[in-house]
Design a protein around this motif. Structure first.
Motif, PDB file in Angstrom:
ATOM      1  N   GLU A  21     -15.512 -16.517 -17.505  1.00 27.03           N
ATOM      2  CA  GLU A  21     -14.371 -17.418 -17.631  1.00 27.03           C
ATOM      3  C   GLU A  21     -13.382 -17.187 -16.490  1.00 27.03           C
ATOM      4  O   GLU A  21     -12.197 -17.424 -16.616  1.00 27.03           O
ATOM      5  N   ILE A  60     -15.423 -26.457 -16.305  1.00 29.34           N
ATOM      6  CA  ILE A  60     -15.419 -25.882 -14.966  1.00 29.34           C
ATOM      7  C   ILE A  60     -14.549 -26.785 -14.096  1.00 29.34           C
ATOM      8  O   ILE A  60     -14.817 -27.978 -13.980  1.00 29.34           O
ATOM      9  N   THR A  76     -18.545 -20.708  -9.476  1.00 35.41           N
ATOM     10  CA  THR A  76     -17.885 -20.314 -10.707  1.00 35.41           C
ATOM     11  C   THR A  76     -18.601 -19.152 -11.376  1.00 35.41           C
ATOM     12  O   THR A  76     -19.819 -19.105 -11.411  1.00 35.41           O
ATOM     13  N   ALA A  80     -24.451 -21.671 -10.368  1.00 31.79           N
ATOM     14  CA  ALA A  80     -23.180 -20.945 -10.468  1.00 31.79           C
ATOM     15  C   ALA A  80     -22.639 -20.635  -9.078  1.00 31.79           C
ATOM     16  O   ALA A  80     -21.454 -20.797  -8.804  1.00 31.79           O
ATOM     17  N   PHE A 132     -19.023 -18.532 -14.609  1.00 29.18           N
ATOM     18  CA  PHE A 132     -18.704 -19.157 -15.884  1.00 29.18           C
ATOM     19  C   PHE A 132     -18.900 -18.215 -17.053  1.00 29.18           C
ATOM     20  O   PHE A 132     -18.401 -18.446 -18.130  1.00 29.18           O
TER      21      PHE A 132
END
Ligand SMILES: Cc1cc2nc3c(=O)[nH]c(=O)nc-3n(C[C@H](O)[C@H](O)[C@H](O)COP(=O)(O)OP(=O)(O)OC[C@H]3O[C@@H](n4cnc5c(N)ncnc54)[C@H](O)[C@@H]3O)c2cc1C
Ligand code: SF4
Ligand code: SF4
Ligand code: SF4
Ligand code: SF4
Lengths: 139, 350, 350
Positions: free
Chosen positions: A75, A16, A70, A65, A72
């Motif tokens: 992606e 990240i 992000t 998050a 995640f």
């Protein structure tokens, strides 16, 4: 350019990159429920959450998050970007739809975070972005 | 208690080395080891012995779970036995993988003397030989580090761009097994290693400390042996290349055969598969080993020391330094007969 | 102001207090208030110990200078003989009393001695991977205190205010690599306090605190932690930074894992602040023929971990404050007062 195939290829990173983060969404939610930032990832909420036990709903992970900004699971560099693109299929986010709004999380939270209200806030933020609303229940 | 990085200095024997070659270096960069021996013997006047009975250390097999530990230890004990038979006490290791493996084995024996006894038994049973552990064990790059100023004194070239007068910007890459497992066995430790920057600075170049300097090159043994796995390996090299790119280095130097190989070859692969090059001006970044760097400053003929076996062309570098070479003779044999340029093969062999 | 002086010839007790930090101040003032004659030593020229270099103090962000002023009010109001600029090296027992050996010679003979020699900051260069002493923008928490005290201008990078800053917890604590296993107890709260100060000074600066466990034990500490999260939006990331390097702009690139996300993270910051731990002082005072320090930690040991606070185990020798282990200011003050009390008990029973 279609590159030569060697039978293997470089892998996408898992790291990240906080330099890229965009926390606009977390900031919006914090405006409504500032105490959300005080989560200490103790997991009390997940432990007894009906949606956590049977599905994937984990409020602390969702919180992290958002704080980092992000997505995640996708992606994608930032959650905000995911939001704009309408790709809010992030596992954690999508799992919010399994929330029964039972309020147990709020009952057990040692930081006194109105977690049920946080759920509602997140869902509403995403609902207001109409093309993202797919799959997220109205409240 | 840990030490300051500056205090990571090691004892490097002065002379009389028992030199053990690297199985892979001989294939990747066949000229490098001969060059090293030549520099030691003929430029620095040192005594170096090579034993024809020396074999691979099995390090790659061991690290890939193909060769069991005790077998590896017995093979290493045999190398030590050869050294004892020739009455040498200072081991000079060419390969970082071997160096790391020897260090690890010596450490295991230190903590478990009974294991050493057991291996001594195996060795005696299998070969009738007996061994002693080296009094001094160093990597070949340590020796060049020790004599870096002597080399500088007789050097024909400096690591300086003759067009601009600026020192060449040089990236060092230290093989992981040189100091990551035993920082005290590496000059400068593992976070701020000095073994190659020492050479670069002494020979007029400028070192580049880029963010992913300490990152593994991706060699990783089992990660490249099987074709399907090589994505793991190349991804690591790519992290390094991306990180050094903004610094526009003129050159990379590596002290490990695997690192030098992959930082070189993967640049070609990345160019072909992803269309990316990482050097300035749309060029790839030349990669040489520590011996080759010494050979370059000492004025050896680039084709005699095997610089043509690098995938990334080294001519840009030679031109920057101002080294004379005959482009015609790049692919000639030692007698000067042209043997033809390498051809592109469409099917990757292995 | 007339100085209070209870010392008369009918009250023959005479003690030495080594150290004029918070613990030494409390010990000296309390003992003097009980009528004991106190000789007070410090290697520095002024009292206050570490507080002289601090800016604001947790938990209430009171200015260190204010507390120091309060302290000097107390020490000036009572007669204490000051021997500042004296580095005490050891204590020897002569005829049941104690002599102090220092750079200024021998002083004696004291009925009892209170050692309040404090602690040292962990030398961050020992954690090579953070690049302290190598990279200009890697600093320690005491360095930041000084910068905050002498002006925020110092925190400018290339003329502008920082955009991102990171704090690393547990630098020099809880770390087998450097042989220090204990928790320094106050670095978490120092990191919390300093993060808040940075967010106040530079509201647009992102602040990350990388922690292993968050240990906010003292009164008011947890509340400050919550404030840092909620009010100041400091990002607390659970995971320990294990590498720092410099990029071309001389900013610091960090690698850690967000262990709550199970993901590696990377971030570039203008300043990296290392929350260094507390280690035994390098000017520890030896007590002749007596091992007064704990073998594991090196701090002065207590005769019993539960009930022996301040008692060295050697009659007549007492310790107070952070020379006995990591301690906050209120704890150091309490420990100084209690040592004075123990000394009094000892003196009257003699
Ligand atoms: C970065 C940081 C920030 C902190 N901030 C706070 C805070 O905000 N609030 C809080 O409660 N606590 C804080 N602390 C803790 C605080 O520093 C300690 O509690 C306090 O300094 C302990 O006091 P002391 O008197 O035991 O030791 P010290 O303050 O270390 O004083 C020891 C004294 O002894 C002297 N000395 C040492 N050896 C000799 C010798 N051989 N001969 C003569 N003199 C000698 C020294 O010169 C010094 O003056 C902080 C700690 C750190 C690491
Ligand atoms: S309100 Fe939703 S998140 Fe909270 S415990 Fe109930 S189901 Fe789980
Ligand atoms: S119970 Fe509260 S503090 Fe604990 S993880 Fe859940 S939201 Fe965070
Ligand atoms: S790849 Fe990771 S786990 Fe393996 S040796 Fe390197 S640091 Fe250790
Ligand atoms: S107080 Fe916090 S930062 Fe300091 S050693 Fe303990 S856990 Fe680490």
């Amino acid at each position: 350019m279609a590159g030569k195939d060697f039978g293997f290829a470089t892998k996408a990173g898992r790291q990240i990159d906080l330099d890229q983060l965009d926390t606009t969404l977390a900031d919006k939610i914090a405006l409504a429920v500032n105490s959300w930032r005080a989560c200490i990832s103790c997991g009390s909420c997940t432990a007894t959450c009906p949606a956590g036990v049977k599905f994937h709903l984990q409020l602390p992970t969702l919180n992290r998050a958002f704080q980092l900004g992000t997505d995640f699971c996708l992606e994608l560099p930032t959650l905000n970007r995911a939001f704009q693109l309408g790709t809010a299929s992030c596992l954690e986010l999508a799992t919010l739809k399994s929330c029964l709004l039972c309020g147990k999380c709020q009952l057990v939270c040692p930081r006194g975070i109105p977690t049920r209200y946080v759920s509602i806030q997140i869902m509403q933020k995403f609902k207001s972005n109409s093309h993202v609303a797919k799959g997220i229940p109205s409240v | 208690m840990s030490k300051y990085w500056k205090e990571y200095q090691k004892e490097i024997a002065e002379d009389n080395y028992f030199y053990v070659r690297s199985c892979i270096r001989q294939n990747f960069f066949p000229g490098a080891e001969n060059l090293f021996i030549d520099i030691l013997r003929n430029k620095l006047g040192k005594k170096v012995f090579e034993d024809a009975d020396h074999t691979t250390c099995t390090g790659i097999g061991y690290h890939s779970d193909i060769v069991p530990l005790e077998t590896t230890m017995t093979v290493v004990a045999r190398q030590f036995a050869l050294m004892k038979e020739k009455e040498y006490k200072n081991l000079a290791v060419s390969c970082v993988t071997s160096f790391g493996l020897y260090s690890e084995i010596l450490d295991m024996w230190k903590h478990k003397p009974e294991l050493k006894e057991k291996i001594a038994g195996y060795l005696s049973e299998a070969t009738g030989r007996s061994f002693e552990v080296p009094e001094n064990m160093v990597h070949a790059s340590d020796i060049l580090y020790k004599f870096r100023n002597e080399i500088a004194a007789i050097a024909k070239h400096k690591l300086v761009n003759r067009h601009t007068g600026e020192p060449l910007k040089i990236v060092d890459h230290i093989g992981c097994h040189y100091a990551k497992t035993f920082p005290e066995r590496g000059v400068g430790g593992s976070e701020f290693p000095q073994v190659l920057t020492g050479l670069i600075n002494a020979w007029g170049g400028q070192t580049v400390d880029y963010p992913e300097r300490r990152h593994c090159c991706g060699f990783g043994f089992r990660n490249y042996l099987v074709q399907e796995n090589r994505g793991y390996s190349i991804s690591q090299s790519k992290i390094k290349l991306e990180s050094m790119q903004p610094f526009e280095p003129d050159l990379m130097v590596a002290n490990c055969p695997g690192c030098a190989m992959f930082l070189d070859r993967w640049q070609y692969t990345l160019e072909e598969s992803e269309g990316t090059v990482y050097g300035a001006g749309g060029l790839k970044i030349p990669v040489v080993t520590h011996e080759e760097l010494a050979g370059i400053v000492l004025g050896y003929d680039p084709w005699q020391i095997g610089l043509q076996t690098h995938q990334v062309p080294v001519e840009v570098l030679l031109d920057k330094i101002g080294i004379d070479y005959d482009p015609e003779l790049k692919y000639a044999d030692l007698k000067g007969n042209l043997i033809g340029d390498p051809q592109m093969i469409n099917e990757h062999a292995c | 102001m007339l100085k209070e002086n209870k010392h008369t010839s009918s009250n023959p007790f005479r003690i030495a207090v080594i150290g004029a930090g918070p613990a030494g101040i409390a010990a000296a003032v309390s003992a003097a208030a009980m009528g004991v004659e106190v000789d007070w030593f410090d290697k520095e020229q002024r009292p206050g110990g570490k507080l002289n270099d601090y800016h604001q103090l947790f938990p209430d962000r009171e200015f260190a200078d204010q507390i120091l002023k309060d302290f000097s009010g107390k020490t000036e109001a009572i007669e204490i003989k000051k021997h500042f600029g004296t580095i005490v090296s050891s204590i020897e027992k002569v005829d049941g009393n104690y002599n102090l050996l220092s750079n200024k010679g021998i002083k004696g003979s004291y009925n009892a001695v209170i050692i309040a020699a404090g602690f040292d900051f962990f030398d961050a260069r020992l954690k090579e991977e953070y690049g302290y002493g190598m990279y200009d923008h890697v600093i320690t928490s005491p360095d930041l205190e000084k910068m905050l005290k002498t002006g925020q201008e110092k925190l400018k990078c290339n003329g502008s205010f920082p955009e991102a800053m990171a704090f690393v917890h547990c630098v020099g604590s809880r770390d087998q690599q450097i042989g220090i296993n204990y928790c320094s107890r106050l670095c978490c709260i120092t990191g919390i306090k300093q993060a808040i100060e940075i967010r106040e000074l530079f509201p647009s600066c992102k602040v990350y605190n990388f922690y292993i466990d968050m240990r906010a034990f003292g009164s008011g500490y947890e509340e400050l932690y919550r404030q840092a999260q909620e009010k100041y939006n400091v990002q607390f990331i659970r995971g320990r930074v294990s590498e720092a390097s410099e990029n071309q702009q001389k900013r610091i690139v960090l690698k850690a894992e967000d262990t709550l996300m199970s993901r590696p993270v990377k971030v570039t910051v203008d300043w990296l602040v290392l929350l260094v731990g507390m280690v035994p002082s390098c000017t520890m005072v030896d007590v002749e023929n007596f091992s007064c320090t704990d073998q594991e930690t090196g701090f002065y040991k207590q005769s019993n971990p539960l009930s022996g606070g301040g008692l060295s185990g050697q009659p007549g020798i007492f310790n107070a404050g952070a020379c006995g282990g990591p301690m906050s200011i209120p704890e150091a003050l309490a420990s100084g007062r209690s040592a004075a009390m123990e000394v009094w008990q000892y003196l009257i029973k003699r």
